[in-house]
Design an enzyme around this catalytic site. Structure first.
Site, PDB file in Angstrom:
ATOM      1  N   SER A   1      26.576  50.681 137.548  1.00 56.59           N
ATOM      2  CA  SER A   1      27.150  50.205 136.299  1.00 56.59           C
ATOM      3  C   SER A   1      26.228  50.583 135.136  1.00 56.59           C
ATOM      4  O   SER A   1      25.957  51.758 134.926  1.00 56.59           O
ATOM      5  CB  SER A   1      27.397  48.697 136.390  1.00 56.59           C
ATOM      6  OG  SER A   1      28.252  48.248 135.355  1.00 56.59           O
TER       7      SER A   1
ATOM      8  N   GLU B   1      37.813  49.593 140.642  1.00 58.93           N
ATOM      9  CA  GLU B   1      36.727  49.253 139.727  1.00 58.93           C
ATOM     10  C   GLU B   1      37.144  48.259 138.641  1.00 58.93           C
ATOM     11  O   GLU B   1      36.342  47.451 138.188  1.00 58.93           O
ATOM     12  CB  GLU B   1      36.191  50.515 139.053  1.00 58.93           C
ATOM     13  CG  GLU B   1      35.518  51.496 139.991  1.00 58.93           C
ATOM     14  CD  GLU B   1      34.045  51.186 140.210  1.00 58.93           C
ATOM     15  OE1 GLU B   1      33.584  50.124 139.752  1.00 58.93           O
ATOM     16  OE2 GLU B   1      33.374  52.010 140.846  1.00 58.93           O
TER      17      GLU B   1
ATOM     18  N   HIS C   1      34.422  46.571 141.430  1.00 56.54           N
ATOM     19  CA  HIS C   1      33.170  46.977 140.800  1.00 56.54           C
ATOM     20  C   HIS C   1      32.029  46.089 141.297  1.00 56.54           C
ATOM     21  O   HIS C   1      32.137  44.865 141.253  1.00 56.54           O
ATOM     22  CB  HIS C   1      33.319  46.839 139.281  1.00 56.54           C
ATOM     23  CG  HIS C   1      32.175  47.362 138.480  1.00 56.54           C
ATOM     24  ND1 HIS C   1      31.906  48.708 138.367  1.00 56.54           N
ATOM     25  CD2 HIS C   1      31.240  46.722 137.722  1.00 56.54           C
ATOM     26  CE1 HIS C   1      30.858  48.870 137.576  1.00 56.54           C
ATOM     27  NE2 HIS C   1      30.428  47.684 137.171  1.00 56.54           N
TER      28      HIS C   1
END
Length: 555
Positions: A247, A362, A470
């Site tokens: 990320s 995600e 995610h």
């Protein structure tokens, strides 16, 4: 699973022998320490904490046994820079001070200052110690390590939250694969990324270039400089350093590949679920406008007011001014002189092997769904991102079962995550660099990833109904699936073993392929080789190819 009882017995005998030798070494060390330090050691070495003393450039240090494997030594909370407080707030990190005596690295440092009591899906966090004095790193090293590959981890959290010492990032299991694992804390939010004319003017008085912002990136560079100075003493190879992150940490990896002052500090890179090559608006590239809005919300009338502000007041102003709605990383002219996508497009990024990828779902709970979006607004969005192929783009999704907001959410996720990672891979492969792309569609259980004592997360349709969300890869990569979360299966353990093998073999050789175990060709823009990570891994010629081609044609 079948077990060979004779092998187990032999292993138990070997473990007993190794532990006996280790105990003798420990006792000898304690005698030496008592002679060296007497009873007045600054850091308080004790029988339970002592291990072999190492001489760093800043002083002597001893680590402790990992609570999960006594053959792995952990060094917790080693300073890689001076505390960025007082006059050092919003300054480039300074080298750490030397210390006397033997420092016992047995305690993780506080997290960098950030919001607490936040509740959002798997990323929920409650209260925990935070401080501006937070520039510390942690190391997991196998016993008797010598010139092993080094893996330096940058945590995610939108550059606003997170910490490198969360249990999910425990480096014990990765270190069992004969690598050294380093995790760091770096400045976050306004304390790490505020750009403002006052700060730039102040910097100009000490430098030919007056810039501000990107302090969190400078911290990462300082940590890598520390690794270059010290890691060989701890058993690592300073000429074989892999940076990896997820990320915001992956965006940092991507950005550092274009940062002139970071070149030569790392030799391989892994990016998980976020790139830096998506073309952003050119407005407010240096972040000064958003910085001014935050200062106005704070009510500061001078740089002295700004430096004297309480950290929590800065967080309140951050929210009030909507400062975090745009990229925290800015084009400051010093750390990042140019937009990263321009550097990658020109093939001028780091000349190193790269492995990167993303997950199947995600966007789940990560991005907000615009529930009030109208069909007309959706059409405008489709034409903006799809151009003349807007109708074709819409047809690639199950639009009939989605609201306009949900469809925009799905497309936006693919544009930011899937296309961003594909573009990053394409740029690097086109520059002639070894590049490996993956796509994880194995579905993990959803749990509070940063709250190991309260992992349960209620989802209506069960713990795996969030898809491959995610951050769902983190516990697999670090091999911490039995330390955090719940509802793990043998299939999860198999996928985790597979990913750790890919990651550590890449760190060792520049290729994720383990001889005789995997066939993962390098990515190129013709064949689009993409490794699908699940219980039956395979390599395919790209994923979501039509969607990706529409995004590319609309640029």
């Amino acid at each position: 699973m079948e077990f060979d009882s004779h092998k187990v017995a032999r292993r138990e005998v070997a473990d007993m022998h190794a532990n006996a030798i280790k105990m003798v070494k420990r006792l000898a060390l304690l005698v030496l320490l008592s002679q060296l330090l007497g009873c007045g050691d600054e850091f308080g070495v004790t029988a339970s904490s002592a291990s072999e003393v190492k001489q760093l450039t800043e002083g002597q240090v001893t680590g402790i046994d990992s609570p999960f494997d006594g053959a792995i030594t952990v060094f917790r909370g080693l300073p890689y820079a001076e505390p960025p407080v007082g006059d050092l707030r919003w300054q480039a990190p300074q080298p750490p001070a030397n210390w006397s005596g033997v420092r016992v690295a047995d305690t993780f440092a506080d997290s960098c200052h950030q919001p607490r009591h936040s509740s959002n899906f798997v990323w929920r966090r409650e209260d925990f110690p935070v401080s501006e004095d937070c520039l510390y790193l942690n190391i997991w090293a196998p016993e008797s390590a010598e010139k092993l590959p080094v893996m330096v981890w940058f945590h995610g959290g939108s550059h606003v939250s997170g910490q490198g010492h969360s249990l999910i990032f425990d480096g014990t299991t990765l270190a069992q694969h004969d690598v050294l694992v380093v995790t760091i804390n770096y400045r976050l939010g306004p304390l790490g990324f505020l750009a403002h004319p006052w700060l730039s003017e102040e910097a100009a008085s000490d430098s030919a270039v007056g810039t501000s912002g990107n302090y969190g990136l400078m911290d990462k560079i300082a940590a890598l400089q520390w690794v270059k100075r010290n890691i060989e003493v701890l058993g690592g190879d300073p000429q074989n350093v892999t940076i990896f992150g997820q990320s915001a940490g992956s965006q940092s990896v991507c950005s550092l590949m274009t940062a002139p002052s970071a070149q030569g500090l790392f030799h391989k890179a892994i990016g998980q679920s976020a790139a830096c090559v998506n073309q952003l608006t050119q407005a407010d590239a240096n972040g000064h406008e958003r910085g001014q809005a935050l200062v106005d919300a704070l009510g500061a009338s001078s740089i002295e007011d700004l430096r004297g502000a309480e950290p929590d007041a800065l967080l309140v102003a951050m929210t009030k001014s909507n400062w975090e709605s745009e990229s925290r990383i800015v084009i400051d002219g010093r750390v990042l002189p140019r937009w990263p996508h321009e550097v990658f497009a020109a093939g001028e990024q780091s000349d190193i092997p790269l492995m990167l990828g993303f997950l199947a779902d995600e966007g789940y709970e990560l991005f907000e769904v615009e529930s009030a979006l109208t069909e007309a607004e959706l059409q405008g969005f489709l034409e903006y991102v799809g151009g003349k192929r807007a109708a074709e783009l819409k047809a690639e999704y199950d639009a009939s079962s989605m609201t306009p907001g949900e469809l925009k959410h799905a497309i936006s996720t693919d544009l930011f995550m899937a296309y961003g990672m594909r573009q990053w891979a394409s740029y690097h492969a086109d520059a002639g660099q070894d590049t490996y792309l993956y796509f994880m569609d194995h579905v993990p259980p959803a749990f509070h990833i940063y709250m190991p004592d309260q992992p349960f997360l209620a989802l209506e349709e069960g713990p795996r109904s969030g898809g491959a969300y995610h951050s769902g890869d983190l516990a697999y990569v670090f091999g911490t699936i039995d330390k955090v979360g719940y509802d793990w299966t043998d299939t999860d353990r198999m996928v985790s073993a597979q990913m750790m093998a890919y990651w550590t073999h890449f760190a060792r050789t520049g290729s994720p392929n383990v001889p005789g175990q995997s066939d993962w060709p390098a990515f190129d823009t013709v064949d689009l080789h993409t490794r699908v990570i699940n219980s039956a891994p395979t390599t395919v010629n790209g994923v979501r190819n039509t969607i990706m081609s529409i995004f590319a044609s609309a640029e």
